[in-house]
Scaffold this motif. Structure first.
Motif, PDB file in Angstrom:
ATOM      1  N   THR A  30       0.890  -0.972   0.395  1.00 19.73           N
ATOM      2  CA  THR A  30       0.013   0.440   0.088  1.00 19.73           C
ATOM      3  C   THR A  30       1.272   1.097   0.314  1.00 19.73           C
ATOM      4  N   SER A  31       1.860   1.586   0.419  1.00 19.64           N
ATOM      5  CA  SER A  31       3.274   1.930  -0.095  1.00 19.64           C
ATOM      6  C   SER A  31       4.490   1.969  -0.327  1.00 19.64           C
ATOM      7  N   GLY A  32       5.183   3.192  -0.417  1.00 18.64           N
ATOM      8  CA  GLY A  32       6.301   2.657  -0.454  1.00 18.64           C
ATOM      9  C   GLY A  32       7.256   4.003  -1.284  1.00 18.64           C
ATOM     10  N   ALA A  33       8.151   3.827  -1.407  1.00 21.01           N
ATOM     11  CA  ALA A  33       8.727   5.049  -2.061  1.00 21.01           C
ATOM     12  C   ALA A  33      10.187   4.633  -3.170  1.00 21.01           C
ATOM     13  N   ALA A  34      11.133   5.428  -4.215  1.00 24.99           N
ATOM     14  CA  ALA A  34      12.398   5.030  -4.950  1.00 24.99           C
ATOM     15  C   ALA A  34      13.235   6.906  -5.203  1.00 24.99           C
ATOM     16  N   ARG A  35      14.098   5.976  -4.908  1.00 23.90           N
ATOM     17  CA  ARG A  35      14.552   7.449  -5.446  1.00 23.90           C
ATOM     18  C   ARG A  35      16.184   7.471  -6.329  1.00 23.90           C
ATOM     19  N   ILE A  36      15.939   7.795  -7.629  1.00 16.09           N
ATOM     20  CA  ILE A  36      16.442   8.010  -8.974  1.00 16.09           C
ATOM     21  C   ILE A  36      17.439   9.189  -8.932  1.00 16.09           C
ATOM     22  N   SER A  37      18.435   8.944  -9.394  1.00 19.76           N
ATOM     23  CA  SER A  37      20.121   9.609  -8.755  1.00 19.76           C
ATOM     24  C   SER A  37      20.059  10.266 -11.342  1.00 19.76           C
ATOM     25  N   ASP A  38      20.582  11.054 -10.882  1.00 17.55           N
ATOM     26  CA  ASP A  38      20.909  11.478 -12.641  1.00 17.55           C
ATOM     27  C   ASP A  38      20.111  11.522 -13.802  1.00 17.55           C
ATOM     28  N   SER A  39      18.369  11.351 -13.653  1.00 16.39           N
ATOM     29  CA  SER A  39      17.585  11.374 -14.472  1.00 16.39           C
ATOM     30  C   SER A  39      16.830  13.087 -14.222  1.00 16.39           C
ATOM     31  N   THR A  40      16.001  12.682 -14.925  1.00 17.09           N
ATOM     32  CA  THR A  40      14.725  14.258 -15.081  1.00 17.09           C
ATOM     33  C   THR A  40      12.994  13.215 -14.799  1.00 17.09           C
ATOM     34  N   ILE A  41      12.941  14.956 -14.352  1.00 16.03           N
ATOM     35  CA  ILE A  41      11.241  14.243 -13.905  1.00 16.03           C
ATOM     36  C   ILE A  41      10.527  13.297 -14.897  1.00 16.03           C
ATOM     37  N   SER A  42      10.779  13.935 -16.189  1.00 13.64           N
ATOM     38  CA  SER A  42      10.256  13.461 -17.276  1.00 13.64           C
ATOM     39  C   SER A  42      10.346  12.186 -17.173  1.00 13.64           C
ATOM     40  N   LYS A  43      11.557  11.730 -17.239  1.00 14.85           N
ATOM     41  CA  LYS A  43      11.638  10.847 -17.646  1.00 14.85           C
ATOM     42  C   LYS A  43      11.327   9.148 -16.628  1.00 14.85           C
ATOM     43  N   VAL A  44      11.942   9.922 -15.613  1.00 10.89           N
ATOM     44  CA  VAL A  44      11.338   9.654 -14.608  1.00 10.89           C
ATOM     45  C   VAL A  44       9.106   8.510 -14.477  1.00 10.89           C
ATOM     46  N   GLU A  45       8.519   9.812 -14.782  1.00 12.36           N
ATOM     47  CA  GLU A  45       7.586  10.153 -15.400  1.00 12.36           C
ATOM     48  C   GLU A  45       7.075   8.575 -16.028  1.00 12.36           C
ATOM     49  N   ALA A  46       7.763   8.702 -17.527  1.00  8.78           N
ATOM     50  CA  ALA A  46       7.758   7.592 -18.535  1.00  8.78           C
ATOM     51  C   ALA A  46       8.017   6.828 -17.959  1.00  8.78           C
ATOM     52  N   LYS A  47       8.697   5.996 -17.483  1.00  8.36           N
ATOM     53  CA  LYS A  47       9.344   5.316 -17.230  1.00  8.36           C
ATOM     54  C   LYS A  47       8.227   4.395 -15.891  1.00  8.36           C
ATOM     55  N   LEU A  48       7.669   5.266 -15.628  1.00 11.02           N
ATOM     56  CA  LEU A  48       6.484   4.571 -13.689  1.00 11.02           C
ATOM     57  C   LEU A  48       5.295   4.008 -15.298  1.00 11.02           C
ATOM     58  N   LYS A  49       4.884   5.195 -16.777  1.00  9.20           N
ATOM     59  CA  LYS A  49       4.132   5.097 -16.669  1.00  9.20           C
ATOM     60  C   LYS A  49       4.153   3.426 -17.741  1.00  9.20           C
ATOM     61  N   GLN A  50       4.799   3.057 -18.450  1.00 10.06           N
ATOM     62  CA  GLN A  50       5.759   1.988 -18.728  1.00 10.06           C
ATOM     63  C   GLN A  50       5.290   0.914 -17.607  1.00 10.06           C
ATOM     64  N   ILE A  51       6.007   0.934 -16.523  1.00  9.35           N
ATOM     65  CA  ILE A  51       5.356  -0.272 -15.341  1.00  9.35           C
ATOM     66  C   ILE A  51       3.770  -0.224 -15.179  1.00  9.35           C
ATOM     67  N   LEU A  52       3.133   0.528 -14.859  1.00 11.67           N
ATOM     68  CA  LEU A  52       1.924   0.632 -14.957  1.00 11.67           C
ATOM     69  C   LEU A  52       1.485   0.145 -16.168  1.00 11.67           C
ATOM     70  N   LYS A  53       1.432   0.481 -17.572  1.00 11.74           N
ATOM     71  CA  LYS A  53       0.846  -0.180 -18.689  1.00 11.74           C
ATOM     72  C   LYS A  53       1.223  -1.092 -18.905  1.00 11.74           C
ATOM     73  N   LYS A  54       2.567  -2.250 -18.031  1.00  9.32           N
ATOM     74  CA  LYS A  54       2.857  -3.834 -18.079  1.00  9.32           C
ATOM     75  C   LYS A  54       2.036  -3.867 -16.560  1.00  9.32           C
ATOM     76  N   GLU A  55       1.542  -3.101 -15.684  1.00  6.95           N
ATOM     77  CA  GLU A  55       0.897  -3.527 -14.753  1.00  6.95           C
ATOM     78  C   GLU A  55      -0.641  -4.363 -15.059  1.00  6.95           C
ATOM     79  N   ASP A  56      -0.905  -3.395 -15.989  1.00  4.78           N
ATOM     80  CA  ASP A  56      -2.788  -3.448 -16.775  1.00  4.78           C
ATOM     81  C   ASP A  56      -2.608  -4.893 -18.156  1.00  4.78           C
ATOM     82  N   GLU A  57      -1.404  -5.528 -18.613  1.00 10.64           N
ATOM     83  CA  GLU A  57      -1.834  -6.213 -19.483  1.00 10.64           C
ATOM     84  C   GLU A  57      -2.197  -7.564 -18.726  1.00 10.64           C
TER      85      GLU A  57
END
Length: 330
Positions: A303-330
């Motif tokens: 129900t809860s969690g966190a992550a830290r990503i070094s040397d990246s951007t908010i848009s790149k992390v968002e894109a990666k998160l959306k890919q993961i969420l898309k796979k979750e629905d498949e």
């Protein structure tokens, strides 16, 4: 209840040790600090020589209040002082790690070098991962609300009479991690709260420790205005590219998003410093946050969690998160 099942093993570790060091995760919150102090109190009752390892230079509001109130009452050391406080015989030293099991999240990675695997005990409610610390005894309970609830169970197991102040600290950790008993709460959680209240825990004091700064609250509300909704049930909020947010503020925004209609899961992506992107995730139960954030190098519980990503951007992390969420629905 996994703690009860491992009672003999835990007790054996405590009895064998002469000096016990307690360490939680970086960026202490009230669950990490409350459980650490609760365990410290237990070990004092068992006549153990105890040290609380805190390397954090900055603290969130509630943690700062507690440390100021208890100044001079606890043996608090930095990890650099571990060696000089070790008991002469290595086998008589014990490190107890609370509220995390990941190497990169502890107060000090170097602290682990002073202890063999059979001299480390982990008490935690987060799921294991690739970077989980290797030791002989790990008591991981993914079903429990918080590490403070685990320590409350331990206090009951040992029939220890708890000072009202320490009972309040433990209750504050439970309230924090359950978002005021709205997440990961069951009959055992309510019983733990009752048990602490019976020993004098003050709900008024809990609210004082959890009070928020008005300016911080206003800044958090600004972040909520930049939200994407996926499949009408998952909210993703993003911070500005030049704004820095504290870890606890990012978590509170994720908590807040769950209170909106139809939202089953929430994620907040923002900069925590100039080189690090932080993510905080929350779920009402239909989405496994730990599983979603693990590919991003994070973790947590369902129900809860966190992550830290070094040397990246908010848009790149968002894109990666959306890919993961898309796979979750498949």
């Amino acid at each position: 209840m996994k703690l009860v099942e491992r009672k003999k093993e835990i007790t054996k570790k405590f009895r064998q040790a002469k000096t016990i060091f307690i360490m939680a995760h970086k960026d202490l919150d009230l669950d990490a600090l409350g459980s650490s102090i609760g365990l410290y109190f237990i070990l004092e009752k068992l006549n153990k020589n105890c040290f609380l390892i805190i390397d954090d230079s900055k603290h969130e509001s509630g943690v700062s209040k507690v440390l100021k109130e208890l100044e001079g009452c606890l043996n608090i050391i930095k990890s650099s002082a571990i060696e000089e406080n070790l008991y002469l015989r290595d086998k008589k030293n014990l490190l107890v790690i609370l509220d995390t099991n990941k190497k990169e999240l502890v107060q000090s990675l170097d602290a682990l070098n002073y202890f063999a695997t059979n001299s480390i005990l982990i008490l935690d409610h987060h799921e294991l991962g690739e970077t989980s610390i290797d030791c002989d005894l790990r008591v991981i309970d993914n079903e429990i609300s918080s590490t403070c609830e685990m320590i409350t169970n331990l206090i009951e197991i040992y029939h220890i009479s708890l000072d009202p102040y320490y009972a309040t600290l433990l209750l504050s950790g439970i309230v924090l991690d359950t978002n005021n008993f709205t997440l990961k709460t069951n009959a055992d959680t309510y019983y733990a709260a009752y048990y602490l209240s019976s020993m004098g825990a003050s709900t008024k004091k809990v609210q004082y420790l959890l009070k928020q700064d008005l300016k911080d609250y206003i800044e958090r509300q600004k972040l909520i205005t930049n939200v994407d909704i996926i499949d009408e049930k998952i909210a993703i909020a993003k911070g500005g590219p030049y704004m820095m947010y504290r870890r606890e503020d990012i978590a509170k925004i994720a908590d807040t998003l769950l209170f909106f209609n139809d939202i089953e899961a929430s994620f907040v992506i923002a900069k925590s410093n100039s080189k690090t992107i932080a993510i905080s995730g929350r779920s009402l139960g239909n989405h496994n946050i730990a599983k979603i954030l693990t590919p991003l190098g994070g973790g947590g519980v369902s129900t809860s969690g966190a992550a830290r990503i070094s040397d990246s951007t908010i848009s790149k992390v968002e894109a990666k998160l959306k890919q993961i969420l898309k796979k979750e629905d498949e």
